[in-house]
Design an enzyme around this catalytic site. Structure first.
Site, short mmCIF file in Angstrom:
data_model
loop_
_atom_site.label_atom_id
_atom_site.label_comp_id
_atom_site.label_asym_id
_atom_site.label_seq_id
_atom_site.Cartn_x
_atom_site.Cartn_y
_atom_site.Cartn_z
N TRP A 15 1.06 -1.42 0.25
CA TRP A 15 -0.15 0.07 -0.12
C TRP A 15 0.52 1.15 -0.27
O TRP A 15 0.83 1.87 -0.98
CB TRP A 15 -1.17 -0.17 1.00
CG TRP A 15 -2.24 -1.04 0.86
CD1 TRP A 15 -2.09 -2.02 1.55
CD2 TRP A 15 -3.40 -1.15 -0.11
NE1 TRP A 15 -3.44 -2.73 1.40
CE2 TRP A 15 -3.69 -1.82 0.20
CE3 TRP A 15 -3.31 -0.26 -1.25
CZ2 TRP A 15 -5.15 -2.48 -0.95
CZ3 TRP A 15 -4.55 -0.32 -2.00
CH2 TRP A 15 -5.36 -1.36 -2.16
N ASP A 72 -2.08 7.14 5.37
CA ASP A 72 -2.67 6.04 5.29
C ASP A 72 -2.87 4.88 6.21
O ASP A 72 -2.08 4.22 6.66
CB ASP A 72 -2.55 5.34 3.93
CG ASP A 72 -3.38 4.36 3.53
OD1 ASP A 72 -4.38 4.49 3.87
OD2 ASP A 72 -2.59 3.56 2.21
N LYS A 107 -12.62 -1.13 6.00
CA LYS A 107 -12.11 -1.78 6.72
C LYS A 107 -12.51 -1.65 8.09
O LYS A 107 -12.76 -3.09 8.85
CB LYS A 107 -10.71 -1.74 7.06
CG LYS A 107 -10.25 -2.37 5.98
CD LYS A 107 -9.09 -1.30 4.83
CE LYS A 107 -9.32 -2.09 3.21
NZ LYS A 107 -8.41 -2.12 2.01
C1 LIG Z 1 -7.49 -1.59 1.23
C2 LIG Z 1 -6.62 0.15 2.00
C3 LIG Z 1 -6.84 0.76 0.77
C4 LIG Z 1 -6.89 1.47 -0.60
O1 LIG Z 1 -8.53 1.08 -0.11
P1 LIG Z 1 -9.45 1.86 -1.57
O2 LIG Z 1 -10.39 2.29 -0.32
O3 LIG Z 1 -9.83 0.30 -2.06
O4 LIG Z 1 -8.85 2.52 -1.98
C5 LIG Z 1 -5.93 1.49 1.09
N1 LIG Z 1 -4.35 1.70 2.09
C6 LIG Z 1 -4.74 0.40 2.72
C7 LIG Z 1 -3.17 0.32 3.77
C8 LIG Z 1 -5.48 -0.13 2.90
O5 LIG Z 1 -5.60 -1.35 3.28
#
Ligand SMILES: *Cc1c(COP(=O)(O)O)cnc(C)c1O
Length: 361
Positions: free
Chosen positions: A102, A172, A196
């Protein structure tokens, strides 16, 4: 009702309270004669939900007044692009710490927009560890430092937030938002796809220091301007009202169980049970991650061979433990144990792991 334990990495399991309250109110929202998702986002009922969600998040995460909460569409992936577009200006450099899949995706978008530097890359160790502060070669005067606080695929998590001095730190936190209290003196922006730890997909939950918003470019198309969203409290255009509502219900659930304290307690209990089962398996289950970098949200492990892994995942599925297949890019097994995963779910998984090892050891 027969709910199984769903260990999927995302979209992922939600609190039963969230789902039940949503289903009670879905057709006729609080005697209004219509659903919340059918009504104007400019009306009183939606407005209450929208602002109450911000208030609850502020309360649970102890977010100071000099930070703005934003609800934006496009998930975390949109932020991979929007952050550099708005904040990485001509002549500036942005630092991207590379800890796994990521972090690399965010970096890749950064390279399209401007000059980027990598203060640390975990490639040599196959992205199984988080760097220490003194391993980071940060760029003085950078536009920002970007990191991914929890690598959902690799199963590693920052146990601390690095000191970046005057340089804004952007995180993030898609897979560990609302699972840990945050040191707001060190952090300038967090963003997270909601699917999540919070809600269904459809939104990025963002907390951004107001002084950073003031630095963002204002000569971009409207949706890409952080200041535009901040000025209208994320009601510039139609917000993802269903996802905001579900986030609201999950935050209410967090508050009802005792807030961040109880979340942390359950998080630690679940993670230590699962890592304990791996450690006590005499090498039958193997976690490839540096012990100090273990994720408390996504636990990854391997079995002695791939056939056993396939068998494990299939039999677990039959036993009502779903979503345990590792990401297609790395294989193996992975259990995502976000906030809404009950402690009983992890107990059931650990029992299954012990039984499987006895039968197939
Ligand atoms: C799932 C995830 C993403 C992507 O998220 P989207 O909402 O599908 O764009 C980005 N960073 C991390 C750490 C993730 O787990």
């Amino acid at each position: 009702m027969a709910r199984i334990f769903n260990f999927s990495a995302g979209p992922s399991t939600l609190p039963v309270d969230t789902l039940e309250e949503a289903s009670r109110q879905l057709v006729d929202y609080h005697d209004s004669g219509m659903s919340l998702i059918e009504m104007s986002h400019r009306g009183k009922l939606y407005d209450e939900v929208h602002h109450d969600t911000m208030t609850l998040a502020r309360e649970i995460l102890d977010i100071p007044d000099d930070f703005q909460i934003l609800f934006l569409q496009g998930g975390a992936t949109m932020q991979f692009g929007m952050v550099p577009m708005a904040l990485l200006k001509e002549g500036q450099t942005a630092d991207y710490i590379l800890t796994g899949s990521w972090a690399k995706k965010a970096y890749s978008d950064g390279t399209l927009i401007g000059k980027v530097n990598v203060p640390w890359d975990g490639k040599e160790g196959s992205y199984t560890k988080i760097p220490a502060q003194d391993e980071l070669t940060l760029t003085p005067g950078a536009a920002y430092v970007h990191l991914c606080s929890n690598e959902t695929i690799g199963g590693i998590q920052w146990p601390y937030f690095p000191d970046t001095g005057e340089v804004p730190l952007i995180c993030d936190m898609s897979s560990d938002i609302m699972s840990r209290p945050l040191p707001w003196d060190k952090i300038d922006m967090v963003y997270a796809g909601t699917q999540k730890n919070l809600a269904p997909a459809g939104m990025a939950f963002i907390v951004m220091r107001k002084s950073l918003i003031e630095k963002a470019r204002t000569d971009l198309p409207a949706y890409l301007r952080y200041n535009q969203h901040a000025e209208s409290d994320s009601l510039y255009n139609t917000p993802p009202s269903f996802t905001v509502w579900m986030t609201n219900l999950t935050l209410k659930w967090i508050k009802s169980i005792g807030g961040m304290k109880e979340i942390e307690k359950r998080r630690d209990e679940k993670a230590s049970m699962l890592y304990g089962a791996i450690e006590n398996s005499d090498g039958y289950y193997r976690n490839p991650v540096d012990a100090g970098s273990r994720s408390k949200m996504n636990v990854v492990w391997r079995l002695p061979d791939e056939d056993l892994e396939k068998k494990f995942i299939a039999e677990a599925d039959k036993a009502g433990l779903s979503g345990l297949k590792g990401h297609r890019s790395v294989g193996g097994c992975r259990a995502s144990i976000y906030n809404p995963m009950p402690v009983e779910g992890v107990k059931a998984l650990v029992d299954f792991m012990n039984d499987f090892m006895k039968a197939n050891g």
